[in-house]
Scaffold this motif. Structure first.
Motif, PDB file in Angstrom:
ATOM      1  N   ALA A  32      28.985 -33.062  28.781  1.00  0.00           N
ATOM      2  CA  ALA A  32      29.011 -34.278  28.060  1.00  0.00           C
ATOM      3  C   ALA A  32      27.882 -34.156  26.754  1.00  0.00           C
ATOM      4  O   ALA A  32      28.136 -34.884  25.806  1.00  0.00           O
ATOM      5  CB  ALA A  32      28.424 -35.348  29.023  1.00  0.00           C
ATOM      6  N   VAL A  33      26.817 -33.600  27.066  1.00  0.00           N
ATOM      7  CA  VAL A  33      25.799 -33.377  26.248  1.00  0.00           C
ATOM      8  C   VAL A  33      25.936 -32.361  25.046  1.00  0.00           C
ATOM      9  O   VAL A  33      25.768 -32.425  23.528  1.00  0.00           O
ATOM     10  CB  VAL A  33      24.409 -32.841  26.809  1.00  0.00           C
ATOM     11  CG1 VAL A  33      23.458 -32.436  25.857  1.00  0.00           C
ATOM     12  CG2 VAL A  33      23.740 -33.907  27.774  1.00  0.00           C
ATOM     13  N   LEU A  34      26.690 -31.182  25.307  1.00  0.00           N
ATOM     14  CA  LEU A  34      27.046 -30.149  24.422  1.00  0.00           C
ATOM     15  C   LEU A  34      28.298 -30.453  23.711  1.00  0.00           C
ATOM     16  O   LEU A  34      28.376 -30.158  22.286  1.00  0.00           O
ATOM     17  CB  LEU A  34      27.045 -28.633  24.929  1.00  0.00           C
ATOM     18  CG  LEU A  34      25.946 -28.339  25.695  1.00  0.00           C
ATOM     19  CD1 LEU A  34      26.133 -26.830  26.464  1.00  0.00           C
ATOM     20  CD2 LEU A  34      24.649 -27.978  24.709  1.00  0.00           C
ATOM     21  N   ARG A  35      29.463 -31.001  23.978  1.00  0.00           N
ATOM     22  CA  ARG A  35      30.487 -31.637  23.366  1.00  0.00           C
ATOM     23  C   ARG A  35      30.841 -33.115  23.474  1.00  0.00           C
ATOM     24  O   ARG A  35      31.741 -33.423  24.129  1.00  0.00           O
ATOM     25  CB  ARG A  35      31.558 -30.483  24.187  1.00  0.00           C
ATOM     26  CG  ARG A  35      31.512 -29.182  23.974  1.00  0.00           C
ATOM     27  CD  ARG A  35      31.799 -28.803  22.572  1.00  0.00           C
ATOM     28  NE  ARG A  35      33.145 -29.276  22.158  1.00  0.00           N
ATOM     29  CZ  ARG A  35      34.152 -28.518  22.398  1.00  0.00           C
ATOM     30  NH1 ARG A  35      34.261 -27.395  23.056  1.00  0.00           N
ATOM     31  NH2 ARG A  35      35.343 -29.055  21.941  1.00  0.00           N
ATOM     32  N   PRO A  36      29.936 -33.793  22.928  1.00  0.00           N
ATOM     33  CA  PRO A  36      30.111 -35.274  23.326  1.00  0.00           C
ATOM     34  C   PRO A  36      31.488 -35.933  22.796  1.00  0.00           C
ATOM     35  O   PRO A  36      31.781 -36.862  23.337  1.00  0.00           O
ATOM     36  CB  PRO A  36      28.987 -35.938  22.531  1.00  0.00           C
ATOM     37  CG  PRO A  36      28.566 -34.898  21.337  1.00  0.00           C
ATOM     38  CD  PRO A  36      28.909 -33.551  22.251  1.00  0.00           C
ATOM     39  N   ASN A  37      32.211 -35.092  21.700  1.00  0.00           N
ATOM     40  CA  ASN A  37      33.301 -35.741  21.405  1.00  0.00           C
ATOM     41  C   ASN A  37      34.541 -35.122  22.037  1.00  0.00           C
ATOM     42  O   ASN A  37      35.702 -35.140  21.398  1.00  0.00           O
ATOM     43  CB  ASN A  37      33.613 -35.320  19.637  1.00  0.00           C
ATOM     44  CG  ASN A  37      32.340 -36.426  18.908  1.00  0.00           C
ATOM     45  OD1 ASN A  37      32.068 -37.446  19.318  1.00  0.00           O
ATOM     46  ND2 ASN A  37      31.742 -35.673  18.218  1.00  0.00           N
ATOM     47  N   LEU A  38      34.323 -34.372  23.132  1.00  0.00           N
ATOM     48  CA  LEU A  38      35.643 -33.689  23.809  1.00  0.00           C
ATOM     49  C   LEU A  38      36.473 -34.718  24.257  1.00  0.00           C
ATOM     50  O   LEU A  38      36.259 -35.501  25.132  1.00  0.00           O
ATOM     51  CB  LEU A  38      35.046 -32.619  25.029  1.00  0.00           C
ATOM     52  CG  LEU A  38      36.053 -32.017  25.849  1.00  0.00           C
ATOM     53  CD1 LEU A  38      36.692 -31.072  25.178  1.00  0.00           C
ATOM     54  CD2 LEU A  38      35.429 -31.391  27.147  1.00  0.00           C
ATOM     55  N   ALA A  39      37.805 -34.589  24.109  1.00  0.00           N
ATOM     56  CA  ALA A  39      38.779 -35.256  24.275  1.00  0.00           C
ATOM     57  C   ALA A  39      38.630 -36.786  24.084  1.00  0.00           C
ATOM     58  O   ALA A  39      38.950 -37.784  24.685  1.00  0.00           O
ATOM     59  CB  ALA A  39      39.002 -35.493  25.964  1.00  0.00           C
ATOM     60  N   ASP A  40      37.890 -37.177  22.848  1.00  0.00           N
ATOM     61  CA  ASP A  40      37.532 -38.414  22.399  1.00  0.00           C
ATOM     62  C   ASP A  40      38.869 -39.386  22.259  1.00  0.00           C
ATOM     63  O   ASP A  40      38.622 -40.539  22.494  1.00  0.00           O
ATOM     64  CB  ASP A  40      36.739 -38.295  21.100  1.00  0.00           C
ATOM     65  CG  ASP A  40      36.273 -39.697  20.832  1.00  0.00           C
ATOM     66  OD1 ASP A  40      35.263 -40.169  21.204  1.00  0.00           O
ATOM     67  OD2 ASP A  40      36.774 -40.174  19.600  1.00  0.00           O
TER      68      ASP A  40
END
Length: 541
Positions: free
Chosen positions: A17-25
């Motif tokens: 969540a911290v490193l890839r906050p836009n994952l599967a946005d």
């Protein structure tokens, strides 16, 4: 799942969540839009979640059957349920009642449990409608789920209220509130009615909800009177300041008057005095340890059987001493940690709750729920022991503060843009996955009660064995303890109509005294039971 595996899992969830906050946005946005559309139909939300709890638990019954009672409180509530289901408020004392004395059960002037009647009344509904008191627990947890979601809708935007309802699913489905007769759900539903109706009366000027406020107050009085009073007083005081309309206070007063009239009548039937609670009468007859830790011990009583004496002179006395020492603070912090864990199943959710507690406390809109929650928390330090269901009246407020903490987290802009939003999405979703996985593994293993519950959970197994081996027979089981009995494993509990039941449990009081018991139950097969030696075998007496 081991502790190390849980820690690794949550570190991985937070790291992603911290490193890839836009994952599967885009997928998350679609899910949020779907939730927002459902949330715009508030009745469908609270009704749908309540039905979901009922249908899901009913579907699991082949794999996850109704629980076996093991704790004194459970047997007391089941005695009440049996009494109410038979159309009575209490039972006459039995002619040989000293053989049936059990912890938290009154035998004089009438035969009943010491508890307020709320939980027993709900269990009686299950017994009357479905043939088993556990279905009252089932109905109570479904009602709690609906009440929690409804209460949150009065304080939060619709989508966040729906999220709060989803977060409460493990509490309503998988906690001991559903898997025992110990209570919790009914009192928590009462607290939710108080919380939700206050918001609608004051913030939305919907005076018609005063009826529900009154019902919630009566439910609290009939289930957890002390904690319910602590939680309700701030709301009543604030309501008196904010609204003095007769159309609000008249319905509340009428419902409270009806609840008071029923309570006075119930007390009169059980104890012989309208103003003497069964709890007070039990304390007068049996109590050695007081109700609160600032009180002194009562004069020592002489008990007729070892099992009852072990509880009062052993376990209760030890707890009273501990609650008057420095251990009290540590014990209450631990107890409230477990209480919070029932709503915030995952450790990260608990950290979010605690981390944003000061921010939430400065939110004037949530001052009153926090005040009610704080009153219950502080009041717990006066009690000798504390379990999670004691805090049930404040459970809706606890859930409200948790969801508000998540709202603050979503708008967190550090350490990077979108991290708060990603954490707010990932942590609740991962929590639900963990709960479903854990409970699925538990159901798959299907461990027998011999491995998961105290020995006296086998009472039902012994009774079924007698009925199978002696069809149509009537039995008397004389229970003899050896002195090594766990004080929490009491076996001598009976139904409301003792003589009508085919299996009766009684204490061994010595050969001479037992003759009176056996003569009274002529025609029954008499068995000797030594649970400390073998908790499954009977021998002819």
């Amino acid at each position: 799942m081991t502790v190390a595996l849980k820690v690794a899992f949550w570190l991985a969830v937070i790291a992603v969540a911290v490193l890839r906050p836009n994952l599967a946005d885009s997928a998350w946005r679609r899910l949020e839009r779907a939730g927002a559309r459902w949330a715009r139909r508030p009745v469908a939300c609270w009704l749908g979640l309540g039905l979901l709890v009922l249908l899901a638990r009913a579907a699991l019954l082949p794999l996850w059957p109704a629980p076996q009672p093991v704790i004194y409180d459970e047997f007391g509530y089941l005695l009440q349920a049996d009494t109410f289901a038979a159309g009575r408020l209490t039972n006459p004392p039995h002619p040989v009642w000293p053989f049936f004395e059990s912890v938290y059960i009154l035998h004089q002037p009438t035969y009943n449990a010491k508890y307020p009647p709320g939980q027993g009344l709900v269990l009686a509904l299950g017994q009357r409608w479905f043939g088993d008191a556990w279905f009252g627990v089932w109905l109570g947890c479904g009602a709690l789920m609906a009440a929690l979601c409804w209460a949150l809708q009065g304080w939060l935007p619709a989508s966040w209220a729906l999220l709060g309802g989803v977060l409460a699913l493990p509490l309503c489905l998988f906690s001991y509130w559903m898997d025992s007769y110990w209570g919790g759900a009914v009192a928590a539903a009462g607290g939710a009615l108080v919380l939700g109706s206050y918001a609608r009366i004051v913030r939305r000027r919907q005076g018609a909800f005063a009826w529900l406020m009154g019902i919630g107050l009566v439910v609290l009085a009939l289930t957890r009177m002390y904690e319910g009073l602590l939680f309700a007083v701030p709301f009543l005081a604030a309501l008196l300041v904010r609204c003095r309309s007769l159309r609000v206070w008249a319905p509340i007063a009428l419902v409270l008057a009806a609840g008071a009239a029923f309570t006075l009548h119930y007390d009169a039937r059980v104890t012989g005095h309208a103003t003497r609670l069964p709890y007070t009468e039990y304390q007068r007859q049996y109590g050695y340890v007081p109700l609160f830790n600032f009180q002194l011990l009562s004069p020592a009583k002489t008990y007729r059987n070892l099992a009852v004496a072990n509880v009062f002179f052993g376990w209760e006395y030890a707890q009273w001493k501990r609650s008057r020492s420095w251990h009290l603070a540590m014990d209450r912090v631990r107890a409230w940690g477990k209480t919070l864990a029932m709503v915030a199943e995952a450790a990260p959710l608990m950290l979010i709750f605690l981390g944003f507690l000061w921010t939430t406390a400065r939110d004037r809109r949530l001052f009153l729920p926090l005040l009610g929650l704080g009153a219950v928390f502080l009041g717990s330090f006066l009690q000798i022991v504390y379990y999670e269901h004691y805090a049930a009246p404040a459970e809706a407020a606890l859930l409200l503060v948790l969801v508000q903490s998540l709202r603050h987290l979503r708008h967190l802009r550090a350490p990077a843009e979108g991290v708060g939003r990603a954490l707010c999405r990932a942590i609740p979703a991962a929590m639900l996955l963990v709960v479903l996985g854990t409970q699925g593994a538990r159901l798959y293993r299907q461990e027998p009660i011999e491995q998961t519950q105290p020995a006296n959970a086998r009472r039902g197994k012994i009774e079924r064995k007698l009925r199978d081996e002696h069809p149509g027979g009537r039995h008397l089981i004389v229970v003899r303890y050896t002195g090594t009995q766990d004080p929490h494993e009491e076996w001598v509990y009976n139904r409301a109509d003792i003589d009508a039941w085919d299996v009766v449990w009684a204490h061994d009081m010595g050969a001479a005294e037992n003759r009176q018991l056996i003569d009274y139950f002529q025609g029954r097969t008499v068995w000797l039971f030594l649970p400390d030696v073998d908790p499954e075998s009977l021998a002819p007496y």
